[in-house]
Design an enzyme around this catalytic site. Structure first.
Site, PDB file in Angstrom:
ATOM      1  CB  CYS A 193       0.379  -1.002 -46.704  1.00 51.36           C
ATOM      2  SG  CYS A 193      -1.127  -1.015 -45.695  1.00 51.36           S
ATOM      3  CD  GLN A 214       5.485  -7.081 -41.250  1.00 49.24           C
ATOM      4  OE1 GLN A 214       5.171  -6.927 -42.422  1.00 49.24           O
ATOM      5  NE2 GLN A 214       5.606  -8.274 -40.706  1.00 49.24           N
ATOM      6  NE  ARG A 268      -2.000 -10.882 -48.042  1.00 49.22           N
ATOM      7  CZ  ARG A 268      -3.053 -10.729 -47.236  1.00 49.22           C
ATOM      8  NH1 ARG A 268      -4.248 -10.565 -47.752  1.00 49.22           N
ATOM      9  NH2 ARG A 268      -2.915 -10.770 -45.933  1.00 49.22           N
ATOM     10  CG  ASP A 296       0.008 -12.678 -51.919  1.00 51.19           C
ATOM     11  OD1 ASP A 296       0.251 -11.803 -52.780  1.00 51.19           O
ATOM     12  OD2 ASP A 296       0.682 -12.814 -50.881  1.00 51.19           O
ATOM     13  NE  ARG A 325       2.011  -9.779 -51.500  1.00 53.21           N
ATOM     14  CZ  ARG A 325       2.281  -9.807 -50.198  1.00 53.21           C
ATOM     15  NH1 ARG A 325       2.935  -8.802 -49.633  1.00 53.21           N
ATOM     16  NH2 ARG A 325       1.903 -10.839 -49.474  1.00 53.21           N
ATOM     17  CE  LYS A 328       6.785 -10.195 -48.697  1.00 49.20           C
ATOM     18  NZ  LYS A 328       6.987  -9.092 -47.721  1.00 49.20           N
TER      19      LYS A 328
END
Length: 215
Positions: free
Chosen positions: A70, A86, A109, A141, A143, A169
């Site tokens: 990011c 994070q 994403r 999303d 990913r 995840k």
């Protein structure tokens, strides 16, 4: 049944001293890989006593975070998201426990930097973060964590504790043959500018976030 993974191999390893804006320091072994499924230049940061964590055949398993790149949050400190805090939290927790932070080149994403900024404009017009992606013709999303599973498998980390609030995840890694023995929640990095973003993650994709009302 877990999906069959093609093999990836460690390409290089280099020691990198890290320092965050608040002064926190850590030392990472940064690994690159050949043979990743998506051909992207993902990184794995091995932190703390990671070799000992790999050698343990009982709990606790290595602590792992999959951190999607990011630029706005990680580099520029944007408060529209919680990515920068994070990342900082993940490095500290993993350095203390022994394990790996995977820095995945999946901006926005998986939709890319320019599209993410286009989505920001739509969010300013009233859409939430997922609605904005859909309005641009992307998935909520996009990913895929196949490369992450390959990186972990290349190190023999087939059983891990995952530092995340995102159940997708955990589910994807499990389907790819990586056993997640524990999902360890991250902190809630809440501000007046990211409350709506975090609430959308909680409400739309079941992130484990306990959010207070924000005045």
């Amino acid at each position: 049944m877990a999906a069959a993974l093609s093999r990836a191999a460690v390409r290089s390893q280099v020691t990198v001293p890290l320092q965050f804006p608040d002064g926190f320091r850590a030392t990472a072994e940064v690994l690159t890989f050949n043979g990743l499924a998506d051909g992207k230049e993902h990184l794995l940061l091995a932190l703390g006593e990671w070799e000992q964590a790999l050698l343990r055949h009982t709990d606790p398993a290595p602590l792992v975070r999959l951190h999607s790149e990011c630029l706005t949050g990680d580099v520029f400190g944007s408060e529209r998201c919680d990515c920068g805090p994070q990342l900082r939290e993940g490095v500290e927790q993993i350095a203390a426990a022994g394990g790996f932070l995977l820095y995945l080149r999946q901006e926005g994403r998986g939709i890319g930097l320019y599209s993410k900024l286009d989505a920001y404009a739509l969010q300013d017009a009233g859409l939430d973060t997922y609605e904005a992606n859909l309005a641009l013709g992307h998935g909520e999303d996009e990913r895929d964590y196949t490369a992450a599973a390959q990186m972990l498998s290349a190190l023999g980390a087939d059983s891990i504790r995952l530092l995340t609030n995102n159940p997708d995840k955990t589910a994807q890694l499990g389907a790819l043959g990586i056993q997640v023995t524990e999902q360890v929640p991250t902190g809630v990095h809440l501000s007046s500018t990211n409350h709506r973003y975090l609430a959308a993650k909680r409400d739309r994709t079941a992130h484990t976030l306990n959010l207070p009302d924000f005045a």
